[in-house]
Design an enzyme around this catalytic site. Structure first.
Site, PDB file in Angstrom:
ATOM      1  N   GLU A  37     -12.754  -2.064   2.588  1.00 36.15           N
ATOM      2  CA  GLU A  37     -13.294  -1.761   3.911  1.00 36.15           C
ATOM      3  C   GLU A  37     -14.441  -0.753   3.820  1.00 36.15           C
ATOM      4  O   GLU A  37     -14.427   0.312   4.447  1.00 36.15           O
ATOM      5  CB  GLU A  37     -12.199  -1.268   4.859  1.00 36.15           C
ATOM      6  CG  GLU A  37     -11.209  -2.355   5.206  1.00 36.15           C
ATOM      7  CD  GLU A  37     -10.221  -1.975   6.320  1.00 36.15           C
ATOM      8  OE1 GLU A  37     -10.300  -0.831   6.831  1.00 36.15           O
ATOM      9  OE2 GLU A  37      -9.382  -2.811   6.668  1.00 36.15           O
TER      10      GLU A  37
ATOM     11  N   GLU B   6      -6.507  -8.938   4.008  1.00 39.19           N
ATOM     12  CA  GLU B   6      -5.675  -8.220   4.972  1.00 39.19           C
ATOM     13  C   GLU B   6      -5.660  -9.007   6.268  1.00 39.19           C
ATOM     14  O   GLU B   6      -6.720  -9.294   6.839  1.00 39.19           O
ATOM     15  CB  GLU B   6      -6.188  -6.796   5.236  1.00 39.19           C
ATOM     16  CG  GLU B   6      -5.905  -5.806   4.129  1.00 39.19           C
ATOM     17  CD  GLU B   6      -6.229  -4.364   4.513  1.00 39.19           C
ATOM     18  OE1 GLU B   6      -6.064  -4.007   5.704  1.00 39.19           O
ATOM     19  OE2 GLU B   6      -6.652  -3.609   3.620  1.00 39.19           O
TER      20      GLU B   6
ATOM     21  N   GLN C  99       2.147  -5.945   5.876  1.00 34.75           N
ATOM     22  CA  GLN C  99       2.325  -5.711   4.451  1.00 34.75           C
ATOM     23  C   GLN C  99       3.702  -6.208   4.021  1.00 34.75           C
ATOM     24  O   GLN C  99       4.437  -6.755   4.838  1.00 34.75           O
ATOM     25  CB  GLN C  99       2.144  -4.236   4.134  1.00 34.75           C
ATOM     26  CG  GLN C  99       0.702  -3.759   4.319  1.00 34.75           C
ATOM     27  CD  GLN C  99       0.492  -2.324   3.850  1.00 34.75           C
ATOM     28  OE1 GLN C  99       1.327  -1.719   3.197  1.00 34.75           O
ATOM     29  NE2 GLN C  99      -0.642  -1.780   4.221  1.00 34.75           N
TER      30      GLN C  99
ATOM     31  N   TYR D  49      -6.998  -8.610  12.013  1.00 37.12           N
ATOM     32  CA  TYR D  49      -5.654  -8.361  12.534  1.00 37.12           C
ATOM     33  C   TYR D  49      -5.529  -8.915  13.954  1.00 37.12           C
ATOM     34  O   TYR D  49      -6.487  -8.897  14.733  1.00 37.12           O
ATOM     35  CB  TYR D  49      -5.350  -6.860  12.547  1.00 37.12           C
ATOM     36  CG  TYR D  49      -5.100  -6.283  11.177  1.00 37.12           C
ATOM     37  CD1 TYR D  49      -3.837  -6.381  10.584  1.00 37.12           C
ATOM     38  CD2 TYR D  49      -6.110  -5.649  10.468  1.00 37.12           C
ATOM     39  CE1 TYR D  49      -3.597  -5.850   9.324  1.00 37.12           C
ATOM     40  CE2 TYR D  49      -5.878  -5.115   9.208  1.00 37.12           C
ATOM     41  CZ  TYR D  49      -4.619  -5.215   8.642  1.00 37.12           C
ATOM     42  OH  TYR D  49      -4.380  -4.699   7.390  1.00 37.12           O
TER      43      TYR D  49
ATOM     44  N   GLU E 243       0.843  -1.191   0.000  1.00 34.89           N
ATOM     45  CA  GLU E 243       0.000   0.000   0.000  1.00 34.89           C
ATOM     46  C   GLU E 243       0.882   1.247   0.000  1.00 34.89           C
ATOM     47  O   GLU E 243       2.019   1.223   0.484  1.00 34.89           O
ATOM     48  CB  GLU E 243      -0.905  -0.003   1.235  1.00 34.89           C
ATOM     49  CG  GLU E 243      -1.870   1.177   1.295  1.00 34.89           C
ATOM     50  CD  GLU E 243      -2.919   1.030   2.392  1.00 34.89           C
ATOM     51  OE1 GLU E 243      -3.832   1.875   2.461  1.00 34.89           O
ATOM     52  OE2 GLU E 243      -2.834   0.057   3.178  1.00 34.89           O
TER      53      GLU E 243
END
Length: 519
Positions: A199, A322, A371, A265, A51
Site C-alpha cells: 500500500e 487483500e 485475514q 474491501y 499479519e
C-alpha cells in the site's frame, strides 16, 4: 440508496442490473460448455493472509512451545489442522501495514534475545518478535503451503531488503547463509512470492505511483536469488477505483515484474467512519454489501484492460492480495485489533468473489483474503484454548475442488434480480470448472436472502445423471457460530437427480452451493 451503474456479464456475474432486465417469471438456466476449456484457476487464488495484527498470529495461531495448548513448535495443533483441511495453498506475511515497519533481523536468533518493539499500526501493543522468519516458514511447511513474503520498503533500505532475500534463498556459503544455518535451517527457504512494499499509496509511504515505480526498479536491482529459487516479484499496486498504479507500474516498473497487487474491501455502507455492523444488520445492509462486493468485477476489468494494452503477452499477473469484508469492530474489543463476527453474509461474499476471480483466471493468479485467524473476515476464531470455524471457512472448504481446476465457459440466461427501488444485483452467480480429478464442478450463489431459485443445468459435452455436493445456508442473514453453538451453521449434503434428460437445482435463499456433475 445511490443508483448502481450497470456492468457487463462476466461468467454469469453482474456488478449491477436493472430490475426490469430479467422477468420474475423467467426460468433461470445455466449452460456449461465442457468442450471449451479456459484458463487454469491457480490454486493461489485461495491464498490466505496472516499479519502481525491483534490476535491474528499471537494467541490465534502462535502460543509458543511452552504453552499448555497443544502445539507443534509453538503453532496451535487445532488451528493448523483446520487450515490444512482447507488445503491452504499460500500464506502472506508479515503484513499489511505492519510489513513496512518490520525489520527482519529483529525476528531471528534466540527468541529470548529478540527486541521488543511497539506495533504502531495495530493497537500500539508490544511486538516481541517471537514469530519471525524461521517460525513463519515452519508454519507454511506444517500447512504444506507456499510462502508470500512482504518486504519493508517504507522504513527499510535496499540493503536490508536484499539481505533478507539472500538470507532466505542463498545456497552458498555466504555469511547470511551460514547465519540461517546457525539459526536452525541449513537449506534455503522456498519463497514463492516477494512483494516490494505494501500500500505505497497509503500506510506504506503515501507515495505517487511514478515515485514508487522508481523505487521498485531501484530496490529490485539488488534483490537477487538463485534462478531455481527466485520468487515472483510483486509491485504494490492500487485500490478501489484507482487504476493509475496499474497504468504506471505496467509501463515503468520493468525489472522482473511478475505481478501488480490490488486491494479492495467490502464495506456495507461505503463509509470508513461507520462501516456497518457485522451482526444484527438490516436487509438494506445485506443488499448494499452484495452491491459493493460485486464491484470487484468492475475493478478487475478496468485494471486488466490496462494490462492487456501494456502487456499483451500476459506476463504480468493481477494479484488481489487483500480483500474481504470490513465492518465496525466488535463492541468492547480493542479497535486496533479489527475483530468482527463472521456470518452467512460473509460466506456469500466470499463465494461471489471466488466466482469473479475464476472469470479472470488468466490474470488473477493469486489472492489473499484478510485475514486468516481472528482478524476481519477470518476463517477461524479462537478464545484461549477454544476454536471455532466460521461460515467463510466453510465457503473456502466447499471451493477446494476449484484449486488448479480448468475454468469452463458458462451461459447464465434469464437470471433473477434481487434488489429494491429499481436497483438490483443478479440473483444467481455461477462458475464452473473441470477439477484435477476430471469431474465438472459447478458453484452457485443466491444473493436473495428471502427467495429460493430454481436453476436448470445443461453441460455441453457431458450427459447429466445427477449432481452431488454441499449447500451452505441458514434461516437468519447473520447466522454465525459461537463457542456455545460452534456448529450453528455448516454445510449440508446436497444431491439432485436428472429427470427426462434435464436437471433442475433448487438454490435456497442466501445460499452457497458447490457440486460435481455425475454421468
Amino acid at each position: 440508496m445511490k443508483a448502481i451503474k450497470p456492468s457487463l456479464i462476466a461468467a454469469g456475474v453482474l456488478t449491477a442490473l436493472s430490475v426490469l432486465a430479467a422477468p420474475a417469471f423467467a426460468q433461470v438456466s445455466l449452460r456449461v460448455d465442457a468442450n471449451q476449456p479456459g484458463a487454469v484457476i491457480n490454486k493461489d487464488v485461495y491464498g490466505q493472509f496472516a499479519e502481525h495484527l491483534g490476535t491474528g498470529i499471537y494467541e490465534g495461531m502462535w502460543v509458543g512451545p511452552e504453552s499448555k495448548i497443544p502445539n507443534v513448535r509453538g503453532w496451535r495443533k487445532d488451528v493448523v489442522g483446520a487450515l490444512k483441511d482447507l488445503h491452504v495453498p499460500l500464506v502472506r506475511w508479515p503484513g499489511g501495514c505492519f510489513a513496512d515497519e518490520y525489520h527482519w533481523r529483529d525476528g531471528i536468533g534466540p527468541r529470548s534475545k529478540r527486541p521488543v518493539k511497539v506495533n504502531t499500526n495495530w493497537g500500539g501493543v508490544p511486538e516481541n518478535n517471537a514469530v519471525g522468519t524461521h517460525e513463519f516458514f515452519d508454519l507454511v511447511e506444517q500447512l504444506g503451503a507456499d510462502a508470500y513474503v512482504n518486504g519493508n520498503l517504507g522504513t527499510g533500505t535496499p540493503q536490508e531488503m536484499a539481505e533478507w532475500v539472500e538470507y532466505m534463498t542463498s545456497e552458498g556459503k555466504s555469511s547470511l547463509a551460514e547465519l540461517r544455518a546457525k539459526n536452525g535451517h541449513p537449506a534455503p527457504f522456498k519463497v514463492a512470492y516477494f512483494a516490494v512494499g505494501n500500500e505505497a499509496w497509503g500506510c506504506g509511504g503515501n507515495m505517487k505511483p511514478e515515485y514508487y515505480a522508481s523505487l521498485y526498479n531501484h530496490y529490485t536491482t539488488f534483490l537477487k536469488a538463485p534462478p531455481n529459487v527466485r520468487p515472483k516479484m510483486i509491485a504494490s499496486g492500487g485500490n478501489d477505483n484507482d487504476t493509475a498504479w496499474t497504468e504506471v507500474l505496467s509501463r515503468d516498473a520493468a525489472r522482473g515484474l511478475d505481478a501488480i497487487s490490488f486491494h479492495y474491501y467490502t464495506l456495507p455502507t461505503g463509509n470508513w467512519d461507520k462501516k456497518g455492523a457485522a451482526i444484527g444488520f438490516p436487509e438494506t445492509e445485506w443488499f448494499s454489501t452484495m452491491v459493493r462486493t460485486l464491484r470487484m468485477d468492475e475493478h478487475i476489468r478496468k485494471n486488466v484492460a490496462i494490462l492487456d494494452k501494456n502487456d499483451p503477452q500476459k506476463k504480468i499477473g493481477f494479484y488481489v492480495d487483500e480483500w474481504g469484508t470490513w465492518y465496525d469492530v466488535e463492541p468492547g474489543t480493542n479497535p486496533g485489533f479489527l475483530f468482527q463476527r463472521n456470518t452467512l453474509r460473509d460466506a456469500v461474499v466470499a463465494a461471489l468473489n471466488f466466482n469473479i476471480f475464476h472469470a479472470h483466471a488468466d490474470r488473477v493468479r493469486m489472492t489473499n483474503i484478510a485475514q486468516m485467524v481472528n482478524v476481519l473476515q477470518a476463517m477461524i476464531i479462537t478464545e484461549k484454548d477454544k476454536m471455532l470455524l466460521t461460515p467463510t471457512y466453510y465457503a473456502y472448504q466447499m471451493y477446494v475442488p476449484f484449486q488448479d481446476a480448468t475454468s469452463l465457459p458458462i451461459t447464465l440466461a434469464n437470471n433473477t434480480v434481487y434488489g429494491e427501488n429499481g436497483q438490483g444485483v443478479p440473483g444467481i452467480s455461477a462458475s464452473a470448472a473441470r477439477g484435477k480429478d476430471g469431474k465438472v464442478y459447478v458453484a452457485l450463489v443466491n444473493t436473495n436472502p428471502r427467495e429460493a431459485t430454481d436453476v436448470t443445468l445443461d453441460v455441453a459435452g457431458q450427459a447429466i445423471g445427477a449432481v452431488r455436493g454441499q449447500v451452505l445456508t441458514a434461516a437468519a442473514m447473520d447466522a454465525h457460530n459461537t463457542f456455545e453453538q460452534p456448529q450453528a451453521i455448516k454445510p449440508a449434503p446436497f444431491s439432485a437427480q436428472a429427470a427426462g434428460g434435464k436437471l433442475t437445482v433448487k438454490v435456497p435463499a442466501k445460499a452457497v452451493m458447490v457440486f460435481s456433475v455425475e454421468g
